[in-house]
Design a protein around this motif. Sequence first.
Motif, short mmCIF file in Angstrom:
data_model
loop_
_atom_site.label_atom_id
_atom_site.label_comp_id
_atom_site.label_asym_id
_atom_site.label_seq_id
_atom_site.Cartn_x
_atom_site.Cartn_y
_atom_site.Cartn_z
N ILE A 5 22.90 -78.42 13.07
CA ILE A 5 23.15 -78.90 11.71
C ILE A 5 24.15 -80.04 11.73
N ALA A 6 25.20 -79.91 12.57
CA ALA A 6 26.21 -80.97 12.66
C ALA A 6 25.58 -82.25 13.19
N ILE A 7 24.70 -82.12 14.18
CA ILE A 7 24.03 -83.30 14.73
C ILE A 7 23.20 -83.99 13.64
N ALA A 8 22.45 -83.20 12.89
CA ALA A 8 21.59 -83.76 11.85
C ALA A 8 22.41 -84.45 10.77
N ASP A 9 23.62 -83.96 10.54
CA ASP A 9 24.44 -84.49 9.46
C ASP A 9 25.41 -85.58 9.90
N LEU A 10 25.35 -86.01 11.15
CA LEU A 10 26.24 -87.08 11.60
C LEU A 10 26.04 -88.32 10.76
N LEU A 11 27.12 -88.85 10.26
CA LEU A 11 27.07 -90.05 9.45
C LEU A 11 27.43 -91.27 10.28
N THR A 12 26.83 -92.39 9.94
CA THR A 12 27.18 -93.64 10.60
C THR A 12 28.68 -93.91 10.46
N ALA A 13 29.25 -93.53 9.32
CA ALA A 13 30.68 -93.73 9.10
C ALA A 13 31.54 -92.94 10.07
N ASP A 14 30.99 -91.87 10.68
CA ASP A 14 31.75 -91.10 11.66
C ASP A 14 32.07 -91.92 12.91
N PHE A 15 31.34 -93.00 13.09
CA PHE A 15 31.50 -93.82 14.29
C PHE A 15 32.22 -95.14 13.99
N ASP A 16 32.95 -95.15 12.91
CA ASP A 16 33.68 -96.36 12.51
C ASP A 16 35.08 -96.35 13.10
N PHE A 17 35.63 -97.54 13.31
CA PHE A 17 37.02 -97.71 13.71
C PHE A 17 37.43 -99.14 13.39
N ASP A 18 38.74 -99.35 13.29
CA ASP A 18 39.26 -100.68 12.97
C ASP A 18 39.53 -101.46 14.26
N LEU A 19 39.04 -102.68 14.31
CA LEU A 19 39.24 -103.53 15.48
C LEU A 19 39.78 -104.89 15.04
N PRO A 20 40.97 -105.26 15.48
CA PRO A 20 41.48 -106.60 15.16
C PRO A 20 40.58 -107.68 15.73
N ALA A 21 40.37 -108.75 14.98
CA ALA A 21 39.46 -109.82 15.41
C ALA A 21 39.92 -110.44 16.72
N ASP A 224 22.79 -94.36 6.23
CA ASP A 224 23.98 -93.53 6.06
C ASP A 224 24.05 -92.44 7.11
N ARG A 225 22.91 -91.81 7.37
CA ARG A 225 22.84 -90.79 8.43
C ARG A 225 22.42 -91.48 9.72
N ALA A 226 23.16 -91.23 10.77
CA ALA A 226 22.93 -91.95 12.02
C ALA A 226 21.50 -91.77 12.52
N ARG A 227 21.00 -90.56 12.43
CA ARG A 227 19.68 -90.29 13.02
C ARG A 227 18.54 -91.01 12.30
N ASP A 228 18.81 -91.55 11.10
CA ASP A 228 17.76 -92.25 10.34
C ASP A 228 17.59 -93.69 10.79
N HIS A 229 18.44 -94.17 11.68
CA HIS A 229 18.31 -95.54 12.17
C HIS A 229 17.07 -95.66 13.06
N ARG A 230 16.36 -96.76 12.94
CA ARG A 230 15.17 -96.99 13.76
C ARG A 230 15.51 -97.93 14.91
N MET A 231 15.33 -97.46 16.12
CA MET A 231 15.56 -98.29 17.31
C MET A 231 14.34 -99.17 17.57
N HIS A 232 14.55 -100.42 17.96
CA HIS A 232 13.44 -101.28 18.37
C HIS A 232 13.10 -101.00 19.84
N ALA A 233 11.81 -101.06 20.13
CA ALA A 233 11.36 -100.76 21.49
C ALA A 233 11.72 -101.90 22.44
N GLU A 234 12.00 -101.53 23.68
CA GLU A 234 12.28 -102.48 24.76
C GLU A 234 11.46 -102.08 25.98
#
Length: 351
Positions: A5-21, A224-234
Amino acid sequence: MPSDIAIADLLTADFDFDLPADRIAQAPARPRDAARLLAIGSTLADHGVRDLPRLLRPCDLLVSNDTRVIPARLTGQRGAAAVEVTLHLQQAPDRWRVFARPAKRLRPGDEVVFAADLSAEVIDKGDGGEVGLHFNVGGADLLAALERHGRMPLPPYIRGGAEGEGDRADYQTLFARREGAVAAPTAGLHFTPDLLEALDAAGIARTVVTLHVGAGTFLPVKADRARDHRMHAEWGEVGQETVDAIAACRARGGRVVAVGTTSLRLLETAAAGGGLVRPFSGTTDIFILPGHRFQVVDLLMTNFHLPRSTLFMLVSALAGLERMKTAYTHAIGSGYRFYSYGDACLIERAA
């Protein structure tokens, strides 16, 4: 490992962080192996890339990506309108999927003229600015035309993506042999002949795979949910020589060390069980999130990645999200350089 359930609910925002330019590298270290290296395991340790031979074991195996970046960015005209395209997946010798800007100006049947000897017909349109192009030349002739008229497809965070003097050499790894990538497998940029000699002297074996990195690697995760992102094939290939090298590594008790997320993704695609791989040739759109059960790779050498990106999700799957956030906080505070031309990490897979 988190629950399903936690995996399914992972949000893209969970992987955010601040990086100085000012932490985003605009040019590589010189020499390349002068870059810094952060070892990430149960603890953090600051090293340099030149320390890699002593950080690994003589029974280990390094697996690098031998793809070669092509000058895949073109500017052309559809009538009076300017169009920029970046090739990302070859479908035939004269047909490519591309990302076009602005794609809204293009319709199937339109001709885009890039130069007197290079043009293409629009075949179809997809989502997110993706377009199918049929070029007037193919194969070696198309590659030669790209060398004449194309630009290196630098990511947007390096000088706005504008190719500068030296980038045709700088944005190419020492392992580059097989043309077809439109983005560099950047962990490989740190290697020099001297470093390879030191690795050989330390008894660390080496082999290669091929994954033609696509421009989709730069696409932001908008879901919003990480797992909903579509990866392009390589497109990628794992040959019998690499299959045998990994089997030999396992037999001597060694660890498989992927040089770059591209090598890791392909090895996990080709997993055959028991830490081994099978020969593979084809496309992969594998999307690795926390909860993934790694079957092949034990350690990963990689650069520091963008917040909210599929690559930061991948390293978080390998080592744990909190561990990676701690490591990145340390790296930012310690002046490590980020992204394609930046410094590197050596990440141990979490138990």
